[in-house]
Design an enzyme around this catalytic site. Sequence first.
Site, PDB file in Angstrom:
ATOM      1  N   ARG A  14      13.588  -1.010  -8.507  1.00  0.00           N
ATOM      2  CA  ARG A  14      12.139  -1.213  -8.580  1.00  0.00           C
ATOM      3  C   ARG A  14      11.657  -0.875  -9.990  1.00  0.00           C
ATOM      4  NH1 ARG A  14       9.126   1.316  -3.469  1.00  0.00           N
ATOM      5  NH2 ARG A  14       7.527  -0.142  -4.197  1.00  0.00           N
ATOM      6  N   PRO A  73       0.821  -1.210   0.000  1.00  0.00           N
ATOM      7  CA  PRO A  73       0.000   0.000   0.000  1.00  0.00           C
ATOM      8  C   PRO A  73       0.853   1.257   0.000  1.00  0.00           C
ATOM      9  CG  PRO A  73      -0.680  -1.519   1.739  1.00  0.00           C
ATOM     10  CD  PRO A  73       0.574  -2.061   1.168  1.00  0.00           C
ATOM     11  N   GLU A  74       0.367   2.283  -0.682  1.00  0.00           N
ATOM     12  CA  GLU A  74       1.058   3.566  -0.702  1.00  0.00           C
ATOM     13  C   GLU A  74       0.254   4.579   0.095  1.00  0.00           C
ATOM     14  OE1 GLU A  74       2.431   4.563  -4.659  1.00  0.00           O
ATOM     15  OE2 GLU A  74       2.855   2.463  -5.111  1.00  0.00           O
ATOM     16  N   LYS A 117       3.317   5.947   5.656  1.00  0.00           N
ATOM     17  CA  LYS A 117       2.667   4.661   5.844  1.00  0.00           C
ATOM     18  C   LYS A 117       2.360   4.369   7.306  1.00  0.00           C
ATOM     19  CE  LYS A 117       4.521   2.778   1.588  1.00  0.00           C
ATOM     20  NZ  LYS A 117       5.248   1.689   0.913  1.00  0.00           N
TER      21      LYS A 117
END
Length: 273
Positions: A262, A2-3, A53
């Site tokens: 990434r 999740p961002e 986060k």
Amino acid sequence: MPEGPEIRRAADRVHRQLAGRRLDDAWFAFPDLAGQAASLIGREVTAVDSWGKALLTRFDDGRVLYSHNQLYGVWKLHEADREPDTGRSLRVRLVAQGRAASLYSASDVSLWDTSSLDEHPFLSRLGPDLLTHGITIEQGVARLIEPRFCRRGLGGLLLDQALFAGIGNYLRSEILFFAGLHYSARPGNMEEGTLAHLATCILSVTRQAYDQAGVTNRSDWIAVDRARGASRRRWRFAVFERDGLPCPACGTTIRRVTVTSRRLYFCPSCQPS
């Protein structure tokens, strides 16, 4: 993973469950917190928000419960007398007026005074949260041209949580696409108008992902994809996870590269080097 938008939506759900209510019970699996649980009973939850986060549950006595879901943590909302159906390990439970919020599988939880929150070892390294701290376009530009950021390529810079908290991998690709910028571009080499456009895209794409539950694509492009029978995973993004497909703007084949270990997706025509 999740961002920022997903974490903020989780914070909103916990906020709706508990905010404005006084705790009837508090329970922690961690020994260093278990001794403080009783002191939270009767305290009102004033707000639940996010920073990057991390979730911050705020109480009316000035204390803040910090929690980070890490990879596997999840908040479950339920009635106080009805246990969630899960095999996960319970870490935190807060109960207020028949409502409960339970945190499972997370290990990074601590209780802080608001006045010392900026000393937290994780939060102290973060830049402002794009959805919580009311960042303006002008403030965004100012951060991008700070000496510690301005000479770095955007492909790596946007993932640096010291710049802005909350940008993750899908947001990085989508922001750069809508800004029309290559991942190697550096803020220090940009004109004022380009910087302002980049800051605008950082804010607007993140806000759209929050408002639309992770969707960053344009509505007209979504309509085309859906008419072709595309799945949500395909139509929710403009370029992310769409390598080998035509760019929705110009038709050029979208490419995938690896930047800072990434995956990053871009259109070679719309985002020239």
